[in-house]
Design an enzyme around this catalytic site. Sequence first.
Site, short mmCIF file in Angstrom:
data_model
loop_
_atom_site.label_atom_id
_atom_site.label_comp_id
_atom_site.label_asym_id
_atom_site.label_seq_id
_atom_site.Cartn_x
_atom_site.Cartn_y
_atom_site.Cartn_z
N GLN A 78 -86.46 -41.18 -57.33
CA GLN A 78 -86.74 -41.62 -58.69
C GLN A 78 -85.45 -41.83 -59.46
O GLN A 78 -84.88 -40.90 -60.03
CB GLN A 78 -87.64 -40.60 -59.42
CG GLN A 78 -88.10 -41.15 -60.74
CD GLN A 78 -89.18 -40.31 -61.37
OE1 GLN A 78 -89.63 -39.31 -60.83
NE2 GLN A 78 -89.60 -40.72 -62.54
N PHE A 79 -85.00 -43.09 -59.49
CA PHE A 79 -83.74 -43.42 -60.16
C PHE A 79 -83.78 -43.14 -61.66
O PHE A 79 -82.74 -42.92 -62.28
CB PHE A 79 -83.33 -44.87 -59.89
CG PHE A 79 -84.12 -45.90 -60.65
CD1 PHE A 79 -83.66 -46.37 -61.87
CD2 PHE A 79 -85.32 -46.39 -60.16
CE1 PHE A 79 -84.37 -47.31 -62.59
CE2 PHE A 79 -86.04 -47.33 -60.86
CZ PHE A 79 -85.57 -47.79 -62.08
N THR A 80 -84.96 -43.11 -62.26
CA THR A 80 -85.05 -42.92 -63.71
C THR A 80 -84.60 -41.53 -64.16
O THR A 80 -84.41 -41.31 -65.36
CB THR A 80 -86.48 -43.20 -64.23
OG1 THR A 80 -87.39 -42.30 -63.60
CG2 THR A 80 -86.89 -44.64 -63.96
#
Length: 150
Positions: A78-80
Amino acid sequence: MIVVIQRVSEASVKIDGRVKAEIGTGLMILLGIEEADSEEDITWLTKKITNLRIFPDENEVMNKSLFDINGEILLISQFTLHASTKKGNRPSYIKAAKPDIAIPMYEKMIVSLESELGKSIGTGEFGADMKVSLVNDGPVTIIMDSKNKV
Protein backbone atom coordinates in the site's frame (compact mmCIF):
# COMPACT_ATOMS: atom_id res chain seq x y z
CA MET A 1 9.20 0.85 5.27
CA ILE A 2 6.01 1.51 7.08
CA VAL A 3 3.69 -1.27 8.17
CA VAL A 4 0.22 -1.14 9.64
CA ILE A 5 -0.33 -4.41 11.48
CA GLN A 6 -3.79 -5.52 12.52
CA ARG A 7 -4.47 -8.56 14.66
CA VAL A 8 -7.31 -10.38 12.93
CA SER A 9 -9.57 -13.36 13.43
CA GLU A 10 -9.95 -13.47 9.64
CA ALA A 11 -8.96 -11.42 6.59
CA SER A 12 -9.17 -11.69 2.82
CA VAL A 13 -8.33 -9.80 -0.34
CA LYS A 14 -10.38 -9.84 -3.55
CA ILE A 15 -9.23 -8.80 -7.00
CA ASP A 16 -11.79 -8.53 -9.81
CA GLY A 17 -14.42 -10.06 -7.52
CA ARG A 18 -12.37 -13.21 -6.82
CA VAL A 19 -10.70 -14.08 -3.53
CA LYS A 20 -6.93 -13.88 -4.09
CA ALA A 21 -6.02 -14.85 -0.51
CA GLU A 22 -7.65 -15.39 2.86
CA ILE A 23 -6.40 -16.17 6.33
CA GLY A 24 -7.78 -17.08 9.72
CA THR A 25 -6.23 -15.93 13.00
CA GLY A 26 -3.11 -13.88 12.47
CA LEU A 27 -1.95 -10.54 11.09
CA MET A 28 -3.18 -8.44 8.20
CA ILE A 29 -0.30 -6.19 7.21
CA LEU A 30 -0.32 -3.13 4.98
CA LEU A 31 3.20 -2.46 3.66
CA GLY A 32 4.42 0.90 2.37
CA ILE A 33 7.79 0.96 0.61
CA GLU A 34 9.87 4.07 -0.01
CA GLU A 35 12.89 4.67 -2.24
CA ALA A 36 15.35 4.60 0.68
CA ASP A 37 14.28 1.15 1.94
CA SER A 38 16.75 -1.73 1.89
CA GLU A 39 17.01 -5.41 2.71
CA GLU A 40 18.05 -4.36 6.21
CA ASP A 41 14.55 -2.87 6.65
CA ILE A 42 13.01 -6.14 5.47
CA THR A 43 15.07 -8.21 7.89
CA TRP A 44 14.30 -5.92 10.85
CA LEU A 45 10.56 -5.78 10.13
CA THR A 46 10.32 -9.54 9.55
CA LYS A 47 11.81 -10.27 12.97
CA LYS A 48 9.67 -7.64 14.70
CA ILE A 49 6.43 -8.74 13.01
CA THR A 50 6.84 -12.46 13.59
CA ASN A 51 7.91 -12.04 17.22
CA LEU A 52 5.39 -9.35 18.22
CA ARG A 53 3.64 -10.60 21.34
CA ILE A 54 0.13 -9.32 20.66
CA PHE A 55 -1.95 -12.49 20.93
CA PRO A 56 -3.63 -13.39 24.22
CA ASP A 57 -2.33 -16.11 26.50
CA GLU A 58 -4.47 -18.21 28.85
CA ASN A 59 -4.85 -15.15 31.13
CA GLU A 60 -5.96 -12.90 28.26
CA VAL A 61 -2.65 -10.99 28.42
CA MET A 62 -1.05 -10.09 25.08
CA ASN A 63 1.91 -12.39 25.49
CA LYS A 64 2.00 -14.70 22.46
CA SER A 65 3.51 -14.28 19.00
CA LEU A 66 2.53 -15.63 15.60
CA PHE A 67 4.82 -18.58 16.27
CA ASP A 68 3.05 -19.40 19.53
CA ILE A 69 -0.41 -19.49 17.95
CA ASN A 70 0.63 -20.86 14.53
CA GLY A 71 -0.88 -17.68 13.07
CA GLU A 72 -1.12 -16.58 9.47
CA ILE A 73 -0.20 -13.41 7.57
CA LEU A 74 -1.97 -11.50 4.80
CA LEU A 75 0.45 -8.95 3.29
CA ILE A 76 -0.88 -6.10 1.15
CA SER A 77 1.32 -3.53 -0.59
CA GLN A 78 0.00 0.00 0.00
CA PHE A 79 1.94 2.98 -1.34
CA THR A 80 -0.52 5.43 0.25
CA LEU A 81 1.11 4.83 3.64
CA HIS A 82 3.79 7.26 2.46
CA ALA A 83 1.30 10.04 1.69
CA SER A 84 2.36 13.55 2.60
CA THR A 85 -0.53 15.79 3.60
CA LYS A 86 1.46 18.88 4.62
CA LYS A 87 0.28 21.06 1.74
CA GLY A 88 -3.21 21.34 0.36
CA ASN A 89 -5.83 18.61 0.38
CA ARG A 90 -4.44 16.28 -2.26
CA PRO A 91 -1.87 13.88 -0.78
CA SER A 92 1.55 13.66 -2.36
CA TYR A 93 3.13 10.24 -2.81
CA ILE A 94 6.62 11.46 -3.73
CA LYS A 95 8.24 9.35 -0.97
CA ALA A 96 6.62 6.12 -2.14
CA ALA A 97 8.94 3.91 -4.16
CA LYS A 98 8.28 3.56 -7.88
CA PRO A 99 7.25 0.07 -9.08
CA ASP A 100 10.74 -0.81 -10.37
CA ILE A 101 12.00 -0.57 -6.77
CA ALA A 102 8.83 -1.39 -4.84
CA ILE A 103 7.88 -4.64 -6.60
CA PRO A 104 11.20 -6.43 -5.94
CA MET A 105 11.16 -5.17 -2.33
CA TYR A 106 7.58 -6.39 -1.85
CA GLU A 107 8.56 -9.79 -3.26
CA LYS A 108 11.60 -9.95 -0.96
CA MET A 109 9.37 -9.14 2.02
CA ILE A 110 7.08 -12.02 1.07
CA VAL A 111 10.04 -14.43 0.85
CA SER A 112 11.46 -13.13 4.14
CA LEU A 113 8.19 -13.58 6.04
CA GLU A 114 7.58 -17.04 4.55
CA SER A 115 11.13 -18.12 5.37
CA GLU A 116 10.85 -16.86 8.95
CA LEU A 117 7.42 -18.45 9.53
CA GLY A 118 8.22 -21.65 7.65
CA LYS A 119 5.01 -21.48 5.63
CA SER A 120 3.29 -19.53 2.86
CA ILE A 121 1.56 -16.25 3.52
CA GLY A 122 -1.42 -14.67 1.78
CA THR A 123 -0.72 -11.70 -0.47
CA GLY A 124 -2.43 -9.13 -2.57
CA GLU A 125 -1.24 -8.18 -6.04
CA PHE A 126 1.04 -5.18 -6.45
CA GLY A 127 -0.74 -2.33 -8.24
CA ALA A 128 -4.11 -4.09 -8.45
CA ASP A 129 -7.43 -2.62 -7.33
CA MET A 130 -7.95 -4.74 -4.22
CA LYS A 131 -10.86 -5.11 -1.84
CA VAL A 132 -9.54 -6.01 1.60
CA SER A 133 -11.85 -7.36 4.30
CA LEU A 134 -10.89 -8.11 7.87
CA VAL A 135 -12.16 -8.64 11.34
CA ASN A 136 -9.80 -6.70 13.60
CA ASP A 137 -9.52 -8.72 16.80
CA GLY A 138 -9.32 -6.53 19.89
CA PRO A 139 -9.09 -4.19 18.09
CA VAL A 140 -5.30 -4.32 17.95
CA THR A 141 -3.53 -2.12 15.39
CA ILE A 142 0.18 -1.31 15.46
CA ILE A 143 2.16 0.98 13.17
CA MET A 144 5.90 0.47 12.68
CA ASP A 145 8.40 2.43 10.63
CA SER A 146 11.73 0.73 9.95
CA LYS A 147 13.36 4.17 9.96
CA ASN A 148 12.52 4.48 13.68
CA LYS A 149 14.36 1.40 14.94
CA VAL A 150 16.41 3.12 17.60
